[in-house]
Motif scaffolding. Sequence first.
Motif, mmCIF file in Angstrom:
data_model
loop_
_atom_site.group_PDB
_atom_site.id
_atom_site.type_symbol
_atom_site.label_atom_id
_atom_site.label_comp_id
_atom_site.label_asym_id
_atom_site.label_seq_id
_atom_site.Cartn_x
_atom_site.Cartn_y
_atom_site.Cartn_z
ATOM 1 N N GLY A 96 38.803 1.561 -86.811
ATOM 2 C CA GLY A 96 38.593 0.872 -85.545
ATOM 3 C C GLY A 96 37.523 1.560 -84.715
ATOM 4 O O GLY A 96 36.675 0.915 -84.096
ATOM 5 N N GLY A 97 37.557 2.907 -84.677
ATOM 6 C CA GLY A 97 36.542 3.660 -83.938
ATOM 7 C C GLY A 97 35.159 3.492 -84.539
ATOM 8 O O GLY A 97 34.161 3.424 -83.821
ATOM 9 N N LEU A 98 35.119 3.420 -85.880
ATOM 10 C CA LEU A 98 33.829 3.205 -86.551
ATOM 11 C C LEU A 98 33.256 1.843 -86.187
ATOM 12 O O LEU A 98 32.039 1.690 -86.002
ATOM 13 C CB LEU A 98 34.013 3.301 -88.069
ATOM 14 N N TYR A 99 34.119 0.860 -86.067
ATOM 15 C CA TYR A 99 33.666 -0.468 -85.663
ATOM 16 C C TYR A 99 33.062 -0.416 -84.257
ATOM 17 O O TYR A 99 31.996 -0.966 -83.990
ATOM 18 C CB TYR A 99 34.840 -1.441 -85.714
ATOM 19 N N GLU A 100 33.757 0.308 -83.339
ATOM 20 C CA GLU A 100 33.251 0.438 -81.969
ATOM 21 C C GLU A 100 31.931 1.196 -81.944
ATOM 22 O O GLU A 100 30.981 0.798 -81.262
ATOM 23 C CB GLU A 100 34.295 1.146 -81.095
ATOM 24 N N ASP A 101 31.856 2.319 -82.697
ATOM 25 C CA ASP A 101 30.597 3.084 -82.769
ATOM 26 C C ASP A 101 29.472 2.226 -83.322
ATOM 27 O O ASP A 101 28.330 2.294 -82.874
ATOM 28 C CB ASP A 101 30.777 4.318 -83.657
ATOM 29 N N GLY A 102 29.813 1.409 -84.324
ATOM 30 C CA GLY A 102 28.804 0.544 -84.917
ATOM 31 C C GLY A 102 28.258 -0.469 -83.923
ATOM 32 O O GLY A 102 27.068 -0.775 -83.929
ATOM 33 N N LEU A 103 29.145 -0.968 -83.035
ATOM 34 C CA LEU A 103 28.689 -1.909 -82.016
ATOM 35 C C LEU A 103 27.711 -1.235 -81.061
ATOM 36 O O LEU A 103 26.682 -1.801 -80.679
ATOM 37 C CB LEU A 103 29.887 -2.461 -81.241
ATOM 38 N N TYR A 104 28.038 -0.009 -80.666
ATOM 39 C CA TYR A 104 27.128 0.724 -79.782
ATOM 40 C C TYR A 104 25.809 1.025 -80.497
ATOM 41 O O TYR A 104 24.725 0.925 -79.911
ATOM 42 C CB TYR A 104 27.777 2.031 -79.322
#
Length: 603
Positions: free
Chosen positions: A319-327
């Motif tokens: 989930g955090g990787l998904y958020e980092d990827g969005l940024y």
Amino acid sequence: MPAFSRLKTFLGQARRALQLVWATSPGLLLGLVLATLAAGILPALAALLGQRIVDAVVAAMQLHQQTGAAPLWPVLRYVLMEAGVLALLAGAQRGLSVQQALLRVQLGQKVNTLILEKAQTLSLMQFEDSEFYDKLVRVRREASTRPLALVSKSLGLVQNLISLVSFGVLLVHFSPWALAILVVGALPVFFAEAHFSGDAFRLFSRRAPETRRQNYIETLLSHEGYIKEVKLFGFAPLLLQRYRDTFTKLYAEDRRLTLRRDGWGFVLGLLGTTAFYLAYGWIVIDTVNGHITLGQMTMYLVLFKQGQSAVSSSLTAIGGLYEDGLYLADLYDYLAYPVQVAQGDITEGVRPGDGLRCEGLGFRYPGANRATLQGIDLHLVPGKSLALVGENGSGKTTLIKLLTRLYRPDEGRILLDGSDLQDWQEEALRQRIGVIFQDFIRYQFSVGENLGVGDTRAFDDTQRWREAAVQGTAEPFIERLENGYATQLGRWFAGGQELSGGQWQKLALSRAYMRRDADILILDEPTAALDASAEAAVFEHFREYAKGRMTLLISHRFSSVRNADHIVVLEQGRVLERGNHEQLMAQAGRYAELFEVQARGYR
């Protein structure tokens, strides 16, 4: 977005982030990989040794009861082995921490440098676009840490997967269903984290303008250039209230998201806890029934607890990787932003000495209802001066930005020595132009460096500083400063000294004189902060310096304008009148009206 597309996007972003980290420090990245592998394998080995210790202790106790004595070495060797494994594990975790800290600093510097380098390739128009500027603010605030976060979480995910594989090899001897309980118990928390990670990014992106406005208010309330006016106008209470209102709005959104995120995380986390204690009871019952040994019970409980933590961490990391990827998508979008490529390569025009021409020049700002400039025809020849006159908003400064190629015309063209301005090599063009803008920068550097920026090829040339200061009439006050040309200016840094508005303007004028190869001199309100005697001295030096050069002057002071060889009156972006002072006065038009209005103030 479909799951497959999302996975494909994430893998592409992870690859680019990994390439960025590798380019920053290959050694540190390899160290992270090795430490991650060690941290993933060693916990399972420690759990296995723990089982051997417990079983060895039980066997030793039984032997002691039967014979009255038991050898200690079978137990102590496992204790020493476990101590060694835990020491290695602690070293691997410490290595991860140290290398991540070092890489974070290096990567932050590299990404910020990439952002700033990219900024230098963009046009002035792009910086004046609020949507683009919001993206730039978001990128600068978050993207310097996100690439490392993505790589660190990816490596953490690999570490947890390695641990899970090693745990699974041991747990499968107990029951394959234990693995199913392990995974299923952690899934609800993962889905909640993935959902709220997307919400957090969308919230962050949507409120970038409010965050930038809040930062602007902070600057107004704390910057020495603004605080005097804020205090005198009594503006601070209103600004503080607006700052509080903005914070209240942002905090309410943060609070709502945090409560939802952590509330659901707690509720769904209880499912994982329930799954753990179901497995706990199952293992205890099997131990009581004699199906597994006490050591195996201890090992399975440790494995299940650590395995559950690893699964939960893995899914949360996804989930955090998904958020980092969005940024990071913002960073990559910014770095891929279309660049206004300078296509010109000529260093000399087809008609040397023809000067500067505008033919049917027109320009409209994006989204504007009307053109800022339209149908502008001008010709400025070497050795002559041209003055632009007009009310505020008539297009004078916009015309300067077109002539210096900061903007591209929408209609018509600008020629320098018979060749289109867009065909000139940028460096060759810049060296031919000396300019002082009305809103010139007051650099918080030394006096000499404030002059040196006028020609970076002579940035540290003290002799050139002095020559430019003499021509700009700044030398007398510079010589009176305690440290002369080495005096730190402004109040931002220790020992800084502030100048008056007139002294700053003389410094800016002197900066324009640094570019002594320039044959096009553009002055936008160059004496607005000077008194009459200082203005007269400036133009006396300027007339001598301007011989053989093309001079373009914008000024509201007709005492300066009247001496120009040619005067152009602009009104609402069009040429209203043109001629020299005597001709325009004879026409009794707009120029004569403005001149008389100003002249009455001196009678």
